[in-house]
Enzyme design. Sequence first.
Site, PDB file in Angstrom:
ATOM      1  N   ASP A   1      40.263  40.797  35.300  1.00 33.75           N
ATOM      2  CA  ASP A   1      40.067  41.181  36.711  1.00 33.75           C
ATOM      3  C   ASP A   1      41.241  42.032  37.183  1.00 33.75           C
ATOM      4  O   ASP A   1      42.222  41.511  37.660  1.00 33.75           O
ATOM      5  CB  ASP A   1      39.927  39.914  37.563  1.00 33.75           C
ATOM      6  CG  ASP A   1      39.771  40.228  39.042  1.00 33.75           C
ATOM      7  OD1 ASP A   1      39.398  41.360  39.375  1.00 33.75           O
ATOM      8  OD2 ASP A   1      40.035  39.330  39.859  1.00 33.75           O
TER       9      ASP A   1
ATOM     10  N   GLU B   1      42.368  45.578  45.992  1.00 36.02           N
ATOM     11  CA  GLU B   1      41.073  44.904  46.127  1.00 36.02           C
ATOM     12  C   GLU B   1      41.277  43.449  46.523  1.00 36.02           C
ATOM     13  O   GLU B   1      40.496  42.879  47.290  1.00 36.02           O
ATOM     14  CB  GLU B   1      40.300  44.976  44.802  1.00 36.02           C
ATOM     15  CG  GLU B   1      38.845  44.521  44.886  1.00 36.02           C
ATOM     16  CD  GLU B   1      38.672  43.034  44.624  1.00 36.02           C
ATOM     17  OE1 GLU B   1      37.572  42.515  44.888  1.00 36.02           O
ATOM     18  OE2 GLU B   1      39.617  42.363  44.170  1.00 36.02           O
TER      19      GLU B   1
HETATM   20 ZN   LIG Z   1      38.470  41.935  40.989  1.00 39.80          ZN
END
Ligand SMILES: [Zn+2]
Length: 241
Positions: A66, A100
């Site tokens: 991620d 993000e």
């Molecule tokens: Zn992410």
Amino acid sequence: MHEDLFELDVDVQVVSGAYMHWQMVNMYQAVQNVVVRIRSKNSTSEAALLMNSHFDSKPGSPGAGDDGTMVVILLETLRVLATTRQTFTHPIVFLFNGAEENPLQASHGFVTQHEWAKNCKAVINLDSAGSGGRELLFQSGPNHSWLMKIYRNTAKRSFATTFAEEIFQSGIIPSDSDFRIFKNFGHIPGLDIAHFKNGYVYHTKFDRIDVIPRGTLQRTGDNILALARAFSNSTELKDPE
Ligand SMILES: [Zn+2]
């Protein structure tokens, strides 16, 4: 890069702004986006495909899954497009967004303030809630059934379920993605795709590169490259309405 065929524009956007996230005023200052646009020199199209991933990570997490996996897949997609003698109709904007996890600030800054954003007619958002495995198409639209038609006809190893969309949109998973920002603030429809296997490592110090199988990169990369070409050659992108 084949400079006789393609034109590459690179921009580092430093952006500040604010928006309401759920019940929270989300203000940001000087977050960064690396934006790359590739265009075939024989193209006059004003419409573009947007492809997004994020290079920031949760504090304390290496962020290999991620969202490092998707960042390298997008970089490789860009490399293959630029070094293959095969032009495409509509330009592709690669957004490597730098905030993000904050949440969703850099995509907001891009879609509301970057000069290329208004040309983006569809988005492929690539994120992760785990590491490795096969990527799941878990949201599409809103509306715009042609998006799914292209996915169905294009992705070599398609994997999508409306069940995942129902669960995610019900809000029981305490998570959100840039997809919502593109949809709500940019009115850009698209596909939201993520890895989800081995979710135990998500946002922890265990989200490391050594637990991501190389086959994941090849599998997802094959699909994403095919989707990039199909969307950038689609007639619908010119006028999605
Ligand atoms: Zn992410």
